[in-house]
Design an enzyme around this catalytic site. Structure first.
Site, PDB file in Angstrom:
ATOM      1  N   ARG A   2     -43.334 -55.276 -60.936  1.00  0.00           N
ATOM      2  CA  ARG A   2     -42.040 -55.147 -60.272  1.00  0.00           C
ATOM      3  C   ARG A   2     -41.432 -53.779 -60.566  1.00  0.00           C
ATOM      4  O   ARG A   2     -40.503 -53.359 -59.876  1.00  0.00           O
ATOM      5  CB  ARG A   2     -41.087 -56.256 -60.723  1.00  0.00           C
ATOM      6  CG  ARG A   2     -41.546 -57.655 -60.346  1.00  0.00           C
ATOM      7  CD  ARG A   2     -41.763 -57.819 -58.845  1.00  0.00           C
ATOM      8  NE  ARG A   2     -40.579 -57.485 -58.083  1.00  0.00           N
ATOM      9  CZ  ARG A   2     -39.614 -58.331 -57.783  1.00  0.00           C
ATOM     10  NH1 ARG A   2     -39.705 -59.567 -58.161  1.00  0.00           N
ATOM     11  NH2 ARG A   2     -38.564 -57.944 -57.099  1.00  0.00           N
ATOM     12  N   ARG A   4     -41.229 -50.240 -60.016  1.00  0.00           N
ATOM     13  CA  ARG A   4     -41.783 -49.456 -58.904  1.00  0.00           C
ATOM     14  C   ARG A   4     -42.111 -48.031 -59.291  1.00  0.00           C
ATOM     15  O   ARG A   4     -42.907 -47.376 -58.637  1.00  0.00           O
ATOM     16  CB  ARG A   4     -40.775 -49.463 -57.734  1.00  0.00           C
ATOM     17  CG  ARG A   4     -40.599 -50.841 -57.127  1.00  0.00           C
ATOM     18  CD  ARG A   4     -39.321 -50.956 -56.356  1.00  0.00           C
ATOM     19  NE  ARG A   4     -38.167 -50.953 -57.270  1.00  0.00           N
ATOM     20  CZ  ARG A   4     -36.901 -50.976 -56.876  1.00  0.00           C
ATOM     21  NH1 ARG A   4     -36.623 -50.968 -55.587  1.00  0.00           N
ATOM     22  NH2 ARG A   4     -35.925 -50.980 -57.745  1.00  0.00           N
ATOM     23  N   GLN A  10     -55.561 -52.594 -62.253  1.00  0.00           N
ATOM     24  CA  GLN A  10     -55.823 -53.915 -62.838  1.00  0.00           C
ATOM     25  C   GLN A  10     -57.277 -54.289 -62.602  1.00  0.00           C
ATOM     26  O   GLN A  10     -57.835 -54.042 -61.521  1.00  0.00           O
ATOM     27  CB  GLN A  10     -54.905 -54.957 -62.188  1.00  0.00           C
ATOM     28  CG  GLN A  10     -55.047 -56.339 -62.808  1.00  0.00           C
ATOM     29  CD  GLN A  10     -53.995 -57.318 -62.301  1.00  0.00           C
ATOM     30  OE1 GLN A  10     -53.366 -57.080 -61.263  1.00  0.00           O
ATOM     31  NE2 GLN A  10     -53.798 -58.397 -63.019  1.00  0.00           N
ATOM     32  N   SER A  12     -60.352 -56.171 -61.523  1.00  0.00           N
ATOM     33  CA  SER A  12     -60.482 -56.987 -60.319  1.00  0.00           C
ATOM     34  C   SER A  12     -61.081 -58.354 -60.621  1.00  0.00           C
ATOM     35  O   SER A  12     -62.120 -58.457 -61.268  1.00  0.00           O
ATOM     36  CB  SER A  12     -61.379 -56.252 -59.324  1.00  0.00           C
ATOM     37  OG  SER A  12     -61.669 -57.096 -58.232  1.00  0.00           O
ATOM     38  N   ASN A  80     -43.437 -42.742 -66.575  1.00  0.00           N
ATOM     39  CA  ASN A  80     -42.885 -41.644 -67.365  1.00  0.00           C
ATOM     40  C   ASN A  80     -41.883 -42.183 -68.389  1.00  0.00           C
ATOM     41  O   ASN A  80     -41.546 -43.378 -68.387  1.00  0.00           O
ATOM     42  CB  ASN A  80     -42.282 -40.559 -66.442  1.00  0.00           C
ATOM     43  CG  ASN A  80     -41.073 -41.056 -65.669  1.00  0.00           C
ATOM     44  OD1 ASN A  80     -40.331 -41.907 -66.152  1.00  0.00           O
ATOM     45  ND2 ASN A  80     -40.870 -40.519 -64.466  1.00  0.00           N
ATOM     46  N   ARG A  91     -37.167 -55.454 -70.421  1.00  0.00           N
ATOM     47  CA  ARG A  91     -38.241 -56.351 -70.887  1.00  0.00           C
ATOM     48  C   ARG A  91     -38.110 -56.748 -72.354  1.00  0.00           C
ATOM     49  O   ARG A  91     -38.789 -57.669 -72.794  1.00  0.00           O
ATOM     50  CB  ARG A  91     -39.603 -55.694 -70.631  1.00  0.00           C
ATOM     51  CG  ARG A  91     -39.842 -55.365 -69.161  1.00  0.00           C
ATOM     52  CD  ARG A  91     -39.834 -56.607 -68.324  1.00  0.00           C
ATOM     53  NE  ARG A  91     -39.802 -56.317 -66.891  1.00  0.00           N
ATOM     54  CZ  ARG A  91     -39.825 -57.259 -65.960  1.00  0.00           C
ATOM     55  NH1 ARG A  91     -39.875 -58.519 -66.288  1.00  0.00           N
ATOM     56  NH2 ARG A  91     -39.776 -56.930 -64.678  1.00  0.00           N
TER      57      ARG A  91
HETATM   58  C1  LIG Z   1     -35.532 -61.151 -67.548  1.00  0.00           C
HETATM   59  C2  LIG Z   1     -36.004 -60.828 -66.149  1.00  0.00           C
HETATM   60  C3  LIG Z   1     -36.068 -61.838 -65.210  1.00  0.00           C
HETATM   61  C4  LIG Z   1     -36.498 -61.560 -63.914  1.00  0.00           C
HETATM   62  N1  LIG Z   1     -36.552 -62.566 -63.028  1.00  0.00           N
HETATM   63  C5  LIG Z   1     -36.940 -62.337 -61.760  1.00  0.00           C
HETATM   64  C6  LIG Z   1     -37.004 -63.394 -60.797  1.00  0.00           C
HETATM   65  O1  LIG Z   1     -36.682 -64.543 -61.081  1.00  0.00           O
HETATM   66  N2  LIG Z   1     -37.429 -63.101 -59.546  1.00  0.00           N
HETATM   67  C7  LIG Z   1     -37.764 -61.816 -59.177  1.00  0.00           C
HETATM   68  O2  LIG Z   1     -38.124 -61.607 -58.019  1.00  0.00           O
HETATM   69  N3  LIG Z   1     -37.711 -60.801 -60.062  1.00  0.00           N
HETATM   70  C8  LIG Z   1     -37.310 -61.022 -61.331  1.00  0.00           C
HETATM   71  N4  LIG Z   1     -37.282 -59.979 -62.233  1.00  0.00           N
HETATM   72  C9  LIG Z   1     -37.692 -58.629 -61.780  1.00  0.00           C
HETATM   73  C10 LIG Z   1     -36.463 -57.777 -61.441  1.00  0.00           C
HETATM   74  O3  LIG Z   1     -35.761 -58.351 -60.353  1.00  0.00           O
HETATM   75  C11 LIG Z   1     -36.863 -56.335 -61.060  1.00  0.00           C
HETATM   76  O4  LIG Z   1     -37.684 -56.340 -59.919  1.00  0.00           O
HETATM   77  C12 LIG Z   1     -37.594 -55.618 -62.170  1.00  0.00           C
HETATM   78  O5  LIG Z   1     -36.960 -55.847 -63.406  1.00  0.00           O
HETATM   79  C13 LIG Z   1     -37.628 -54.125 -61.868  1.00  0.00           C
HETATM   80  O6  LIG Z   1     -36.333 -53.611 -62.103  1.00  0.00           O
HETATM   81  P1  LIG Z   1     -35.773 -52.315 -61.402  1.00  0.00           P
HETATM   82  O7  LIG Z   1     -35.788 -52.514 -59.928  1.00  0.00           O
HETATM   83  O8  LIG Z   1     -34.469 -51.944 -62.035  1.00  0.00           O
HETATM   84  O9  LIG Z   1     -36.787 -51.239 -61.932  1.00  0.00           O
HETATM   85  P2  LIG Z   1     -37.865 -50.202 -61.298  1.00  0.00           P
HETATM   86  O10 LIG Z   1     -38.521 -50.725 -60.080  1.00  0.00           O
HETATM   87  O11 LIG Z   1     -38.649 -49.964 -62.511  1.00  0.00           O
HETATM   88  O12 LIG Z   1     -36.970 -49.011 -60.901  1.00  0.00           O
HETATM   89  C14 LIG Z   1     -36.225 -48.255 -61.889  1.00  0.00           C
HETATM   90  C15 LIG Z   1     -34.933 -47.786 -61.294  1.00  0.00           C
HETATM   91  O13 LIG Z   1     -35.251 -46.811 -60.309  1.00  0.00           O
HETATM   92  C16 LIG Z   1     -34.355 -46.931 -59.225  1.00  0.00           C
HETATM   93  N5  LIG Z   1     -35.122 -47.266 -57.996  1.00  0.00           N
HETATM   94  C17 LIG Z   1     -36.432 -47.649 -57.960  1.00  0.00           C
HETATM   95  N6  LIG Z   1     -36.843 -47.806 -56.702  1.00  0.00           N
HETATM   96  C18 LIG Z   1     -35.763 -47.509 -55.925  1.00  0.00           C
HETATM   97  C19 LIG Z   1     -35.532 -47.480 -54.517  1.00  0.00           C
HETATM   98  N7  LIG Z   1     -36.497 -47.783 -53.643  1.00  0.00           N
HETATM   99  N8  LIG Z   1     -34.297 -47.151 -54.086  1.00  0.00           N
HETATM  100  C20 LIG Z   1     -33.296 -46.820 -54.960  1.00  0.00           C
HETATM  101  N9  LIG Z   1     -33.461 -46.830 -56.298  1.00  0.00           N
HETATM  102  C21 LIG Z   1     -34.680 -47.158 -56.764  1.00  0.00           C
HETATM  103  C22 LIG Z   1     -33.354 -48.021 -59.572  1.00  0.00           C
HETATM  104  O14 LIG Z   1     -32.250 -47.434 -60.230  1.00  0.00           O
HETATM  105  C23 LIG Z   1     -34.138 -48.869 -60.565  1.00  0.00           C
HETATM  106  O15 LIG Z   1     -33.317 -49.606 -61.437  1.00  0.00           O
HETATM  107  C24 LIG Z   1     -36.863 -60.231 -63.542  1.00  0.00           C
HETATM  108  C25 LIG Z   1     -36.767 -59.224 -64.496  1.00  0.00           C
HETATM  109  C26 LIG Z   1     -36.360 -59.491 -65.779  1.00  0.00           C
HETATM  110  C27 LIG Z   1     -36.300 -58.370 -66.800  1.00  0.00           C
END
Ligand SMILES: Cc1cc2nc3c(=O)[nH]c(=O)nc-3n(C[C@H](O)[C@H](O)[C@H](O)COP(=O)(O)OP(=O)(O)OC[C@H]3O[C@@H](n4cnc5c(N)ncnc54)[C@H](O)[C@@H]3O)c2cc1C
Length: 107
Positions: A2, A4, A10, A12, A80, A91
């Site tokens: 998740r 990005r 990974q 296979s 990074n 996490r």
């Molecule tokens: C305790 C926990 C429970 C969770 N439970 C669920 C769940 O039930 N279901 C589920 O689907 N997911 C769940 N997740 C996953 C969560 O929703 C996020 O997808 C994941 O934590 C990635 O977070 P992020 O998007 O902040 O980070 P990253 O994807 O690592 O991105 C880092 C930061 O970069 C910026 N960014 C990245 N991409 C973009 C973009 N395209 N546009 C603008 N800004 C961007 C944002 O500021 C983002 O916070 C869970 C996560 C945690 C930690």
């Protein structure tokens, strides 16, 4: 996956046959003898079926459909330092599940 702002490689399950099969057992199940047995029995049965399917000529990429959620995987994750700090803040949260917390503690 998740996160990005990272890249992943990974192992296979399509092309690597899991003759040796490892799976994860959460402590919550390990601590309960009445469930632990059923859990391991189910995983052994799933692996047996998987191997039988391979022997019958079913490709690994289809036989793997019988492997449940706790099947061990191997992956390389590249990110990074800024993203690593972000990922750690999410996490290592107390609400994150133990396995991902443990992984990030190691990282
Ligand atoms: C305790 C926990 C429970 C969770 N439970 C669920 C769940 O039930 N279901 C589920 O689907 N997911 C769940 N997740 C996953 C969560 O929703 C996020 O997808 C994941 O934590 C990635 O977070 P992020 O998007 O902040 O980070 P990253 O994807 O690592 O991105 C880092 C930061 O970069 C910026 N960014 C990245 N991409 C973009 C973009 N395209 N546009 C603008 N800004 C961007 C944002 O500021 C983002 O916070 C869970 C996560 C945690 C930690």
């Amino acid at each position: 996956m998740r996160h990005r702002l990272a890249s992943y490689t990974q192992q296979s399950q399509r092309y690597v046959s899991l003759k040796e099969f490892n799976y994860i057992t959460p402590a919550t199940i390990n601590d309960k003898p009445e469930w632990e047995g059923k859990y391991h029995q189910m995983y052994r049965a799933a692996h047996r079926l998987y191997l039988e399917m391979l022997d019958a000529g079913i490709p690994a990429e289809y036989a793997r459909y019988v492997l449940p959620n706790a099947a061990e995987t191997r992956l390389v994750m590249t990110m990074n330092a800024r993203e690593l700090i972000h990922a750690c803040s999410l996490r290592l949260c107390l609400r994150a599940q133990w396995e991902i917390v443990e992984l990030f503690e190691h990282i």
